[in-house]
Design a protein around this motif. Structure first.
Motif, PDB file in Angstrom:
ATOM      1  N   ILE A 395      26.418  11.421   3.789  1.00 22.99           N
ATOM      2  CA  ILE A 395      26.749  12.688   3.148  1.00 22.99           C
ATOM      3  C   ILE A 395      27.696  12.362   1.993  1.00 22.99           C
ATOM      4  CG2 ILE A 395      26.466  14.042   5.257  1.00 22.99           C
ATOM      5  CD1 ILE A 395      29.501  14.003   5.598  1.00 22.99           C
ATOM      6  N   PRO A 396      27.956  13.306   1.089  1.00 19.38           N
ATOM      7  CA  PRO A 396      28.900  13.022  -0.007  1.00 19.38           C
ATOM      8  C   PRO A 396      30.261  12.583   0.518  1.00 19.38           C
ATOM      9  CG  PRO A 396      27.704  15.057  -0.447  1.00 19.38           C
ATOM     10  CD  PRO A 396      27.335  14.637   0.944  1.00 19.38           C
ATOM     11  N   ASP A 397      30.871  11.621  -0.176  1.00 22.49           N
ATOM     12  CA  ASP A 397      32.177  11.110   0.239  1.00 22.49           C
ATOM     13  C   ASP A 397      33.229  12.220   0.213  1.00 22.49           C
ATOM     14  OD1 ASP A 397      31.018   8.703   0.522  1.00 22.49           O
ATOM     15  OD2 ASP A 397      32.009   7.726  -1.181  1.00 22.49           O
ATOM     16  N   LYS A 398      34.180  12.106   1.112  1.00 23.96           N
ATOM     17  CA  LYS A 398      35.263  13.080   1.199  1.00 23.96           C
ATOM     18  C   LYS A 398      36.153  12.993  -0.041  1.00 23.96           C
ATOM     19  CE  LYS A 398      39.321  14.174   4.018  1.00 23.96           C
ATOM     20  NZ  LYS A 398      40.113  13.797   5.218  1.00 23.96           N
ATOM     21  N   PRO A 399      36.383  14.112  -0.755  1.00 30.72           N
ATOM     22  CA  PRO A 399      37.282  14.068  -1.928  1.00 30.72           C
ATOM     23  C   PRO A 399      38.714  13.738  -1.518  1.00 30.72           C
ATOM     24  CG  PRO A 399      35.967  16.085  -1.889  1.00 30.72           C
ATOM     25  CD  PRO A 399      35.797  15.437  -0.555  1.00 30.72           C
ATOM     26  N   ASN A 400      39.439  13.169  -2.435  1.00 27.63           N
ATOM     27  CA  ASN A 400      40.825  12.777  -2.173  1.00 27.63           C
ATOM     28  C   ASN A 400      41.766  13.909  -2.581  1.00 27.63           C
ATOM     29  OD1 ASN A 400      43.075  11.315  -1.497  1.00 27.63           O
ATOM     30  ND2 ASN A 400      43.074  10.087  -3.375  1.00 27.63           N
ATOM     31  N   TYR A 401      41.790  14.971  -1.776  1.00 21.17           N
ATOM     32  CA  TYR A 401      42.689  16.095  -1.997  1.00 21.17           C
ATOM     33  C   TYR A 401      43.912  15.929  -1.098  1.00 21.17           C
ATOM     34  CZ  TYR A 401      39.162  18.724  -4.586  1.00 21.17           C
ATOM     35  OH  TYR A 401      38.256  19.134  -5.538  1.00 21.17           O
ATOM     36  N   ASN A 427      39.729  20.683   7.442  1.00 21.07           N
ATOM     37  CA  ASN A 427      38.508  20.779   8.230  1.00 21.07           C
ATOM     38  C   ASN A 427      37.610  19.586   7.971  1.00 21.07           C
ATOM     39  OD1 ASN A 427      39.616  23.331   8.691  1.00 21.07           O
ATOM     40  ND2 ASN A 427      37.615  24.312   8.773  1.00 21.07           N
ATOM     41  N   GLU A 428      36.570  19.497   8.771  1.00 25.15           N
ATOM     42  CA  GLU A 428      35.445  18.630   8.494  1.00 25.15           C
ATOM     43  C   GLU A 428      34.216  19.533   8.341  1.00 25.15           C
ATOM     44  OE1 GLU A 428      35.146  16.032  11.842  1.00 25.15           O
ATOM     45  OE2 GLU A 428      34.272  17.559  13.138  1.00 25.15           O
ATOM     46  N   PRO A 429      33.224  19.113   7.586  1.00 28.21           N
ATOM     47  CA  PRO A 429      32.088  20.013   7.309  1.00 28.21           C
ATOM     48  C   PRO A 429      31.141  20.168   8.490  1.00 28.21           C
ATOM     49  CG  PRO A 429      31.743  17.905   6.250  1.00 28.21           C
ATOM     50  CD  PRO A 429      33.118  17.844   6.842  1.00 28.21           C
ATOM     51  N   LEU A 430      31.685  20.532   9.639  1.00 27.35           N
ATOM     52  CA  LEU A 430      30.910  20.861  10.830  1.00 27.35           C
ATOM     53  C   LEU A 430      31.604  22.014  11.536  1.00 27.35           C
ATOM     54  CD1 LEU A 430      30.032  17.388  12.453  1.00 27.35           C
ATOM     55  CD2 LEU A 430      28.526  18.865  11.135  1.00 27.35           C
ATOM     56  N   ALA A 687      26.213  12.804  13.999  1.00 30.61           N
ATOM     57  CA  ALA A 687      26.987  13.821  13.290  1.00 30.61           C
ATOM     58  C   ALA A 687      26.545  13.955  11.837  1.00 30.61           C
ATOM     59  CB  ALA A 687      28.475  13.485  13.364  1.00 30.61           C
ATOM     60  N   LEU A 688      26.100  12.857  11.232  1.00 25.68           N
ATOM     61  CA  LEU A 688      25.638  12.914   9.842  1.00 25.68           C
ATOM     62  C   LEU A 688      24.406  13.798   9.690  1.00 25.68           C
ATOM     63  CD1 LEU A 688      26.067   9.190   8.727  1.00 25.68           C
ATOM     64  CD2 LEU A 688      27.413  11.149   7.966  1.00 25.68           C
ATOM     65  N   THR A 689      23.634  13.957  10.753  1.00 25.07           N
ATOM     66  CA  THR A 689      22.393  14.743  10.677  1.00 25.07           C
ATOM     67  C   THR A 689      22.571  16.190  11.122  1.00 25.07           C
ATOM     68  OG1 THR A 689      21.690  14.187  12.946  1.00 25.07           O
ATOM     69  CG2 THR A 689      21.134  12.625  11.199  1.00 25.07           C
ATOM     70  N   LEU A 690      23.720  16.528  11.711  1.00 29.67           N
ATOM     71  CA  LEU A 690      23.868  17.856  12.318  1.00 29.67           C
ATOM     72  C   LEU A 690      23.835  18.975  11.286  1.00 29.67           C
ATOM     73  CD1 LEU A 690      26.567  17.208  15.073  1.00 29.67           C
ATOM     74  CD2 LEU A 690      24.100  17.386  15.345  1.00 29.67           C
ATOM     75  N   ASN A 691      24.376  18.729  10.088  1.00 30.66           N
ATOM     76  CA  ASN A 691      24.417  19.788   9.072  1.00 30.66           C
ATOM     77  C   ASN A 691      23.286  19.649   8.058  1.00 30.66           C
ATOM     78  OD1 ASN A 691      25.984  22.138   8.484  1.00 30.66           O
ATOM     79  ND2 ASN A 691      26.671  21.164   6.589  1.00 30.66           N
ATOM     80  N   GLU A 692      22.321  18.810   8.355  1.00 26.77           N
ATOM     81  CA  GLU A 692      21.175  18.638   7.455  1.00 26.77           C
ATOM     82  C   GLU A 692      20.298  19.888   7.515  1.00 26.77           C
ATOM     83  OE1 GLU A 692      17.729  15.258   6.586  1.00 26.77           O
ATOM     84  OE2 GLU A 692      18.858  15.267   8.469  1.00 26.77           O
ATOM     85  N   LEU A 693      19.918  20.388   6.333  1.00 26.27           N
ATOM     86  CA  LEU A 693      19.114  21.611   6.272  1.00 26.27           C
ATOM     87  C   LEU A 693      17.740  21.388   6.898  1.00 26.27           C
ATOM     88  CD1 LEU A 693      19.994  22.911   2.700  1.00 26.27           C
ATOM     89  CD2 LEU A 693      20.613  23.964   4.887  1.00 26.27           C
ATOM     90  N   GLU A 694      17.284  22.380   7.663  1.00 32.33           N
ATOM     91  CA  GLU A 694      15.968  22.346   8.280  1.00 32.33           C
ATOM     92  C   GLU A 694      15.303  23.697   8.096  1.00 32.33           C
ATOM     93  OE1 GLU A 694      15.745  21.006  12.268  1.00 32.33           O
ATOM     94  OE2 GLU A 694      16.968  19.215  11.955  1.00 32.33           O
ATOM     95  N   GLU A 695      13.993  23.682   8.036  1.00 32.91           N
ATOM     96  CA  GLU A 695      13.240  24.926   7.880  1.00 32.91           C
ATOM     97  C   GLU A 695      13.072  25.613   9.232  1.00 32.91           C
ATOM     98  OE1 GLU A 695       9.553  24.101   6.032  1.00 32.91           O
ATOM     99  OE2 GLU A 695      10.431  23.421   4.128  1.00 32.91           O
TER     100      GLU A 695
END
Length: 794
Positions: A395-401, A427-430, A687-695
């Motif tokens: 997934i895209p790398d985490k920004p350094n905020y 947060n994490e994107p999940l 976990a990398l696949t959990l937020n992957e868009l699906e139809e």
């Protein structure tokens, strides 16, 4: 007793008295420090170091009892200032002390010609010397040190005792304070004299007024004033006397304060040095692990025997030499236990070859296909299945905020975590529903359990599965998104792994999620988890409430257990880290077989391996059959018990049970993290696949949540705006629902309230608790592509 030809030098204290005893340290060095002969190993050899002139320090080699596997081990002992400390080698004196006994409260006993037993505060050292003469030298030194320590302890509680040496600055500070108090007391005495003088004059004047002819009313007033003046003088004298008593008390206790202050400063400095040393060791271990990951991964599971004279610490040897023994922590309401791997009785030394061949000729009821690590089989089969449907691997790398967590949470101490408005930066994107689905990462353990013929063996796999769900949390310090009410998440892996999973947020306050998993490989899992969390300032405690149910179709075995507490440390300062602690009791309600798992909390001063998990599997009669051991972030092994016996009492007075087991078998091993995982929130491959868009997923699915998708894409500012919009929309819906409930109450109508779409509340026949269970219809609705009943929560 005659003197030795060249006795150790010494002119006072222990040295002067021990000079009359023959000194083994004056023997040739080869006789003392050389390698022990086979005959010497059974007993011990000792070298008493010569104390310096006028010194009360005594040093030397003794043999210390460690455990039944290693027996007596050679250790370097140092007796100083009433404390007996020991080290593995003399070089360790600079950085690592293995243990210390305070002789002031110790009991010294002699069992036979060469043995010494020291007991103090529940801690017991069994020591051996090479000869009776050497033993007598140590006993004499210990008794003298004990007598002196007792005298010092009494002197500290007695005002007439000698002062302990303190720094010149401390003495000057205290003496200056006493001088200031004395000068102030002189000022008070002067004031007292003036008050007495003027008071006496005032009373004489009042007496003269009383003698004059004045109206009756005036005479009464003068008399009242005279009485008040007398009371004022008495009170002033009492105040001066109290101040003088205070100064006397301060002078009397000044030495005690001085000693206490110096002791506390020394303790603080010693603790700071210890913590600094631990931090350096931790950093060096982390650096070594990063530089040599292949080497650390290939470390044998069984510890190799300690080499004589080796000074290089092995894994887990930071605090004591007993850290790699097989002493397990006592479980709640069950006897403590020790496991010993079954070996040939002619062998006296434990080795890796013993462990690997221990089960030769022994019956084994494990499946033949389980002799190979389950992770190896499933990894290879997983790769083949991935060819059917390719899923994303990054997934895209985490920004350094950068954002200060304390600036946000300092006003939220004691509040529920779900009620704290948190930006997506933490947060994490999940969502929490997706994190709950991550429990299925090692679903193959349940597939193996479904094929087990023995319910006890099946329980071992269920226990390993319950532990495996925590392996993904070790680096995951970011919090998941709190799901919106009615939010769902599906994970359809029927074609690849034979299971389907559905989660739904069934309550918002308190936040609760219902989860249902159906596998065509013979098992069903369901749970309702309510998260209770409290922010305590330095750490955050997360307590999952609710039961997890697992049922196997072929046998009807129904297992129930609950999760342990998760704690996030270093909230205020430092690097965040997570620990799991508590007990898990897994019960098979059909057979009444149980498994008790203990998650040991991490401690800087603990001898245990970090993240340690131990457990025992027992039948309905309470008879133990398997021992489980490992860590919740790496692996779990199981050892079958072949014999048990009652051992001696432990330090807490509890009788230990000694179990003899076959060689351990690997039940579960953590998958390695994907490459570049540290920049992708430390997500696992699943976990990398959990937020992957699906139809075809429902409109309430977490994959479609806009703020979560924006955060995954690295657009955090937009994600924060969208998060506030969604939360305000949810609050508006809740206010509308509360208004409808109030209106129904006024009209005398029943108001049903919010009802989940795919789950309904039912009383569980096994636990007797009310919980949300799957009522069906989701997958049929997905096949029809009819989501008209779903609310628009996004």
């Amino acid at each position: 007793m005659g003197k030795a030809a060249a006795p150790c030098s010494g002119s006072g204290g222990i040295a002067s008295i021990l000079s009359a005893v023959p000194c083994l340290s004056c023997k040739p060095q080869s006789d003392v420090d050389g390698t022990m002969s086979e005959q010497g190993k059974g007993s011990a050899s000792s070298t008493a170091g010569a104390p310096a002139p006028g010194s009360d320090t005594y040093k030397g080699w003794l043999f210390k009892w460690t455990n039944y596997l290693k027996g007596y081990q050679r250790r370097w002992f140092v007796l100083s200032n009433g404390l007996l400390s020991y080290y593995r080698t003399q070089a360790e004196m600079a950085h690592t002390c293995r243990g210390t006994i305070n002789l002031a409260t110790a009991h010294i006993d002699t069992e036979d010609a060469c043995n010494i037993v020291l007991s103090s505060g529940g801690r017991t050292y069994h020591l051996k010397a090479s000869s009776e003469v050497e033993r007598q030298r140590w006993v004499t030194a210990l008794e003298l040190a004990k007598a002196k320590a007792i005298r010092m302890m009494h002197d500290q509680s007695d005002d007439s005792g000698d002062e302990e040496p303190t720094s010149q600055s401390d003495r000057s500070e205290i003496q200056g304070t006493l001088k200031t108090l004395a000068s102030k007391l002189d000022d008070l005495s002067t004031c007292n004299d003036l008050i007495a003088k003027h008071g006496a004059a005032l009373q004489r004047s009042l007496s003269e007024l009383e003698g004059l002819r004045v109206p009756l009313e005036g005479g009464e007033k003068i008399k009242a004033v005279n009485e008040r003046a007398t009371l004022f003088r008495i009170t002033s004298n009492a105040m001066i006397n109290a101040c003088r008593d205070f100064l006397d008390l301060a002078e009397t206790h000044s030495r005690r304060w001085q000693r206490a202050l110096q002791h506390e400063r020394e303790q603080r400095i010693r603790l700071e040095e210890t913590i600094e040393q631990l931090a350096k060791q931790h950093n060096s271990l982390e650096r070594a692990w990063r530089e040599a990951p292949v080497l650390s991964a290939s470390t044998p599971t069984a510890p190799a025997p300690e080499k004589a004279g080796s000074e290089r610490p092995q894994k887990g040897e930071a605090s004591d030499e007993d850290e790699d023994t097989e002493y397990f922590d006592a479980m709640e309401d069950s006897p403590a236990f020790i496991t010993v791997t079954a070996t040939d009785h002619t062998q006296h030394r434990r080795s890796v070859s013993n462990l690997s061949g221990a089960s030769g000729g022994q019956p084994n009821d494990w499946h033949q296909d389980d002799n190979v690590s389950p992770t190896c089989n499933d990894l290879s089969s997983g790769k083949e299945l991935q060819l059917r449907r390719r899923r994303r691997t990054r997934i895209p790398d985490k920004p350094n905020y950068s954002l200060n967590l304390w600036s946000i949470m300092k006003n939220c101490i004691g509040k529920e975590l779900s009620k704290i408005p948190m930006p997506v930066n933490f947060n994490e994107p999940l969502s929490m529903l997706q994190r709950l689905t991550e429990d299925l990462e090692y679903h193959e353990l349940l597939d193996k359990a479904a094929r087990c013929e023995s319910s006890l063996e099946q329980l071992c796999y269920v226990a390993a599965f319950s532990v495996s769900s925590y392996s993904t949390t070790v680096h995951r310090t970011a919090k998941p998104f709190n799901p919106l009410l009615g939010e769902t998440y599906e994970l359809d892996r029927m074609d690849e792994y034979g299971y389907r999973s559905l989660c739904e947020q069934v309550s918002h306050h308190p936040p609760a999620a219902a989860h249902h998993v159906l596998s065509r490989r013979g098992w069903t899992l369901w749970q309702e988890i309510t998260i209770a969390s409290k922010f305590r300032g330095k750490y955050l405690s997360i307590m999952p409430l609710g039961a997890i149910h697992l049922q196997f179709h072929s046998t009807g075995n129904h297992y129930v257990w609950r999760k342990v507490t998760s704690t996030v440390h270093n909230i205020i300062v430092g690097k965040l880290w997570i620990d799991q602690s508590g007990d898990i009791d897994i019960v098979n309600h059909r057979t009444k077989e149980t498994c008790q798992l203990k998650f040991s909390p991490y401690s800087y001063f603990s001898r245990d391996v970090p993240r340690k998990v131990t457990g025992v599997v027992t039948d309905s009669e309470g008879q133990a059959h398997y021992i489980l051991s490992g860590t919740w972030d790496d692996k779990i092994e199981s050892s079958k018990i072949v014999q048990s016996s009652r051992g001696g009492s432990g330090s807490e007075g509890k009788q230990k049970t000694v179990y003899q087991t076959l060689s351990p078998k690997l039940l579960w091993k953590k998958y390695p993290l994907p490459e570049n995982a540290e920049n992708m929130y430390f997500f696992s491959s699943l976990a990398l696949t959990l937020n992957e868009l699906e139809e075809g997923v429902g409109p309430t699915d977490s994959r479609l949540r806009p703020d979560q998708r924006l955060m995954e894409a690295g657009r955090w500012d937009e994600a924060n705006v969208e998060k506030q919009r969604l939360e305000e929309k949810q609050r508006a819906v809740r206010r509308r629902r509360e208004a409808e409930a109030a209106e129904a109450l006024e009209e005398g109508r029943e108001y049903e309230g919010y009802q989940p779409l795919w789950f309904h509340k039912r009383m569980d026949a096994v636990t007797g608790e009310s919980s949300f269970v799957y009522k069906g219809g989701y997958w049929e609705t997905k096949e029809k592509h009819d989501w008209s009943m779903c609310p628009q929560i996004f």
